[in-house]
Design a protein around this motif. Structure first.
Motif, PDB file in Angstrom:
ATOM      1  N   VAL A  32       0.840  -1.203   0.000  1.00  0.00           N
ATOM      2  CA  VAL A  32       0.000   0.000   0.000  1.00  0.00           C
ATOM      3  C   VAL A  32       0.873   1.250   0.000  1.00  0.00           C
ATOM      4  N   MET A  33       1.910   1.268   0.825  1.00  0.00           N
ATOM      5  CA  MET A  33       2.806   2.431   0.881  1.00  0.00           C
ATOM      6  C   MET A  33       3.502   2.635  -0.465  1.00  0.00           C
ATOM      7  N   THR A  34       3.915   1.556  -1.109  1.00  0.00           N
ATOM      8  CA  THR A  34       4.599   1.660  -2.398  1.00  0.00           C
ATOM      9  C   THR A  34       3.660   2.191  -3.471  1.00  0.00           C
ATOM     10  N   VAL A  35       2.428   1.682  -3.514  1.00  0.00           N
ATOM     11  CA  VAL A  35       1.459   2.134  -4.516  1.00  0.00           C
ATOM     12  C   VAL A  35       1.110   3.599  -4.298  1.00  0.00           C
ATOM     13  N   LEU A  36       0.852   3.985  -3.051  1.00  0.00           N
ATOM     14  CA  LEU A  36       0.539   5.391  -2.774  1.00  0.00           C
ATOM     15  C   LEU A  36       1.719   6.299  -3.103  1.00  0.00           C
ATOM     16  N   GLY A  37       2.916   5.861  -2.799  1.00  0.00           N
ATOM     17  CA  GLY A  37       4.105   6.644  -3.145  1.00  0.00           C
ATOM     18  C   GLY A  37       4.242   6.819  -4.646  1.00  0.00           C
ATOM     19  N   ALA A  38       3.972   5.764  -5.401  1.00  0.00           N
ATOM     20  CA  ALA A  38       4.047   5.859  -6.862  1.00  0.00           C
ATOM     21  C   ALA A  38       2.991   6.818  -7.409  1.00  0.00           C
ATOM     22  N   VAL A  39       1.792   6.775  -6.832  1.00  0.00           N
ATOM     23  CA  VAL A  39       0.727   7.682  -7.276  1.00  0.00           C
ATOM     24  C   VAL A  39       1.106   9.131  -6.978  1.00  0.00           C
ATOM     25  N   VAL A  40       1.600   9.381  -5.775  1.00  0.00           N
ATOM     26  CA  VAL A  40       1.984  10.753  -5.396  1.00  0.00           C
ATOM     27  C   VAL A  40       3.124  11.247  -6.277  1.00  0.00           C
ATOM     28  N   LEU A  41       4.110  10.388  -6.546  1.00  0.00           N
ATOM     29  CA  LEU A  41       5.223  10.786  -7.403  1.00  0.00           C
ATOM     30  C   LEU A  41       4.741  11.094  -8.815  1.00  0.00           C
ATOM     31  N   ARG A  44       2.916  14.439  -8.768  1.00  0.00           N
ATOM     32  CA  ARG A  44       3.854  15.559  -8.621  1.00  0.00           C
ATOM     33  C   ARG A  44       4.660  15.785  -9.893  1.00  0.00           C
ATOM     34  N   CYS A  45       5.024  14.712 -10.574  1.00  0.00           N
ATOM     35  CA  CYS A  45       5.788  14.858 -11.821  1.00  0.00           C
ATOM     36  C   CYS A  45       4.904  15.390 -12.948  1.00  0.00           C
ATOM     37  N   ALA A  46       3.625  15.061 -12.929  1.00  0.00           N
ATOM     38  CA  ALA A  46       2.720  15.496 -13.993  1.00  0.00           C
ATOM     39  C   ALA A  46       2.253  16.935 -13.801  1.00  0.00           C
ATOM     40  N   ARG A  47       2.411  17.476 -12.623  1.00  0.00           N
ATOM     41  CA  ARG A  47       1.903  18.818 -12.350  1.00  0.00           C
ATOM     42  C   ARG A  47       2.484  19.893 -13.277  1.00  0.00           C
ATOM     43  N   PRO A  48       3.809  19.931 -13.506  1.00  0.00           N
ATOM     44  CA  PRO A  48       4.320  20.945 -14.434  1.00  0.00           C
ATOM     45  C   PRO A  48       3.768  20.777 -15.858  1.00  0.00           C
ATOM     46  N   VAL A  49       3.569  19.547 -16.272  1.00  0.00           N
ATOM     47  CA  VAL A  49       3.014  19.299 -17.607  1.00  0.00           C
ATOM     48  C   VAL A  49       1.583  19.810 -17.676  1.00  0.00           C
ATOM     49  N   VAL A  50       0.804  19.542 -16.645  1.00  0.00           N
ATOM     50  CA  VAL A  50      -0.582  20.020 -16.611  1.00  0.00           C
ATOM     51  C   VAL A  50      -0.618  21.542 -16.596  1.00  0.00           C
ATOM     52  N   ASN A  51       0.254  22.162 -15.815  1.00  0.00           N
ATOM     53  CA  ASN A  51       0.310  23.633 -15.783  1.00  0.00           C
ATOM     54  C   ASN A  51       0.670  24.197 -17.159  1.00  0.00           C
ATOM     55  N   TYR A  52       1.626  23.578 -17.829  1.00  0.00           N
ATOM     56  CA  TYR A  52       2.019  24.036 -19.160  1.00  0.00           C
ATOM     57  C   TYR A  52       0.865  23.897 -20.148  1.00  0.00           C
ATOM     58  N   LEU A  53       0.200  22.738 -20.118  1.00  0.00           N
ATOM     59  CA  LEU A  53      -0.925  22.528 -21.038  1.00  0.00           C
ATOM     60  C   LEU A  53      -2.071  23.499 -20.750  1.00  0.00           C
ATOM     61  N   ALA A  54      -2.310  23.776 -19.468  1.00  0.00           N
ATOM     62  CA  ALA A  54      -3.367  24.740 -19.127  1.00  0.00           C
ATOM     63  C   ALA A  54      -3.010  26.138 -19.626  1.00  0.00           C
ATOM     64  N   THR A  55      -1.754  26.510 -19.490  1.00  0.00           N
ATOM     65  CA  THR A  55      -1.322  27.821 -19.980  1.00  0.00           C
ATOM     66  C   THR A  55      -1.487  27.913 -21.497  1.00  0.00           C
TER      67      THR A  55
END
Length: 103
Positions: A32-41, A44-55
């Motif tokens: 569970v900790m590994t899966v949640l860590g992978a989801v959070v990572l 977090r990694c997709a956030r800049p891409v989403v911000n760029y696409l929104a802009t």
């Protein structure tokens, strides 16, 4: 006299089952900790891409709004959502009680 003669010592089968249960719970917790860590990572990694696409989408909408001669819709919707979030935040701060956060 040995103490396990008075109180029964668990048998090998019962000790094996207990050890298996303990390690199964530990393995599940680690999974569970590994899966949640992978989801959070990933988020977090997709956030800049989403911000760029929104802009880029906002610029595209502004370009289209200039060509059509209409005001952009996202500015009105985004401002309304932002105002509602701010109002909700201040409402929650005003109605919060100090006794609710006691440790």
């Amino acid at each position: 006299m040995h103490p396990y003669l008075i109180t029964a010592k668990p048998g090998r089968f019962r000790r094996t089952l207990t050890a298996a249960r303990v390690w199964t719970v530990r393995f599940l917790a680690l999974t569970v900790m590994t899966v949640l860590g992978a989801v959070v990572l990933t988020v977090r990694c997709a956030r800049p891409v989403v911000n760029y696409l929104a802009t880029r989408a906002i610029y595209l909408e502004l370009w289209a709004a200039q060509r059509i001669g209409r005001p952009p819709v996202s500015g009105f919707v985004g401002a309304g959502i932002t105002d509602e979030f701010v109002n909700e935040f201040h409402r929650a701060r005003r109605t919060a009680t100090a006794t609710g956060s006691a440790s």
